[in-house]
Design an enzyme around this catalytic site. Structure first.
Site, short mmCIF file in Angstrom:
data_model
loop_
_atom_site.label_atom_id
_atom_site.label_comp_id
_atom_site.label_asym_id
_atom_site.label_seq_id
_atom_site.Cartn_x
_atom_site.Cartn_y
_atom_site.Cartn_z
N LYS A 13 -5.58 -7.58 14.95
CA LYS A 13 -4.14 -8.29 14.48
C LYS A 13 -2.90 -7.28 15.17
CE LYS A 13 -5.13 -7.80 9.86
NZ LYS A 13 -6.53 -6.78 9.86
N ARG A 88 -3.18 -11.74 2.51
CA ARG A 88 -4.50 -11.53 1.88
C ARG A 88 -5.17 -11.33 0.36
NH1 ARG A 88 -3.13 -6.22 5.49
NH2 ARG A 88 -5.12 -4.75 4.85
N ARG A 122 -9.06 4.99 15.89
CA ARG A 122 -7.62 3.89 16.25
C ARG A 122 -6.43 6.03 15.61
NH1 ARG A 122 -5.53 -0.76 12.53
NH2 ARG A 122 -5.93 0.38 11.49
N ARG A 155 -4.26 7.26 11.24
CA ARG A 155 -3.67 6.90 9.88
C ARG A 155 -4.74 7.64 8.46
NH1 ARG A 155 -2.94 0.50 9.88
NH2 ARG A 155 -4.06 0.71 8.34
N ARG A 166 -11.95 -0.78 2.23
CA ARG A 166 -10.92 -1.89 3.41
C ARG A 166 -11.71 -2.99 3.22
NH1 ARG A 166 -8.42 1.23 7.53
NH2 ARG A 166 -7.06 -0.26 7.69
P1 AMP Z 1 -2.78 -2.86 7.25
O1 AMP Z 1 -1.92 -2.36 8.52
O2 AMP Z 1 -2.11 -3.77 7.25
O3 AMP Z 1 -4.14 -2.38 7.44
O4 AMP Z 1 -2.49 -2.30 5.41
C1 AMP Z 1 -2.29 -1.15 5.17
C2 AMP Z 1 -2.34 -0.96 3.65
O5 AMP Z 1 -0.88 -1.50 3.47
C3 AMP Z 1 -3.04 -2.06 2.72
O6 AMP Z 1 -4.34 -1.54 2.94
C4 AMP Z 1 -2.68 -2.40 2.01
O7 AMP Z 1 -2.36 -1.14 0.64
C5 AMP Z 1 -1.44 -2.21 2.45
N1 AMP Z 1 -1.23 -3.91 2.54
C6 AMP Z 1 -0.58 -4.41 3.15
N2 AMP Z 1 -0.24 -5.85 3.40
C7 AMP Z 1 -1.15 -5.98 2.23
C8 AMP Z 1 -0.73 -6.83 1.88
N3 AMP Z 1 -0.70 -8.67 2.15
N4 AMP Z 1 -1.17 -7.52 0.58
C9 AMP Z 1 -1.53 -5.96 -0.28
N5 AMP Z 1 -1.46 -5.02 0.39
C10 AMP Z 1 -1.44 -4.85 1.12
#
Ligand code: AMP
Length: 219
Positions: A13, A88, A122, A155, A166
């Protein structure tokens, strides 16, 4: 055009959105980046949300919806946006419907084995957020960002035990959004079955869909 990038963690994404933003001239809005920025800046909110993010759990809806709606109020999002990592949950999608119309949802289909390999390899730039992959999208110099010279790091949530959590959270809470948007008639599927497919190939497929949708809008 207002676009949502949907798909499991590691589907690409962020990688695709960061390329599409340059082509389309609309902002790439990543709630994950916003979460990491709050944590890095050690704000009160950052301290509160770190516990969820570190474990691979979702930050509570009310917090993330507030963060996102503040961001969408900024003038650069007026003409459109590419959302990466939001919504999400169904609750978040319903909240988004109240603040903005979504024109297109790109649903990235990627098999689990590719996701796990991708996430475990990554690395991300600490300074500009650029995403690399040690197998398929290597930086020119190890540990250094090609774009800004920043330090590359893994990360905390890309560790194997957190990746598993996740993916489970994705299946349970986010996957129902596929039906939600399909029923609204705005969802388009894009498949990526090979780890070696270069991002440009997928971006081209997405651009084809966007152009077709824009043409339909004008007809
Ligand atoms: P990502 O980089 O999109 O994988 O997001 C990293 C982390 O941020 C996720 O594992 C969640 O803990 C939090 N996060 C990001 N976007 C959301 C969302 N829309 N709703 C809830 N938690 C989020």
């Amino acid at each position: 055009m207002r676009i949502v990038m949907l798909g499991p963690p590691g589907a690409g994404k962020g990688t695709y959105a960061s390329r599409l933003t340059k082509i389309l001239g609309v902002p790439h809005i990543s709630t994950g980046d916003m979460v990491r920025e709050e944590i890095r800046a050690q704000t009160e909110l950052g301290r509160k949300i770190k516990q969820y993010s570190d474990k691979g759990e979702l930050v509570p809806d009310e917090i993330i919806i507030q963060l996102l709606s503040n961001r969408l109020e900024k003038p650069d999002a007026e003409k459109g946006y590419i959302l990466d990592g939001f919504p999400r949950t169904i609750n978040q999608a319903e909240a988004l419907d109240k603040i903005s119309k979504v024109d297109l949802v790109i649903n990235l289909n990627v098999p689990d084995d590719i996701i796990i390999t991708r996430l475990s390899n990554r690395v991300v730039c600490r300074k500009c957020g650029a995403i690399y992959n040690l197998l398929t999208l290597k930086p020119k110099k190890e540990g250094v960002c090609d774009k800004c010279g920043g330090e590359l790091y893994q990360r905390r949530d890309d560790k194997p035990e957190v990746i598993k959590e996740r993916l489970e959270v994705y299946r349970k809470k986010t996957e129902p959004l596929i039906d939600y948007y399909r029923r609204k008639g705005v969802l388009k599927d894009v498949r990526c079955d090979s780890l070696m497919t270069p991002p440009e190939v997928i971006v081209e497929q997405i651009m084809k869909i966007i152009n077709e949708e824009e043409k339909k809008g004008k007809d």
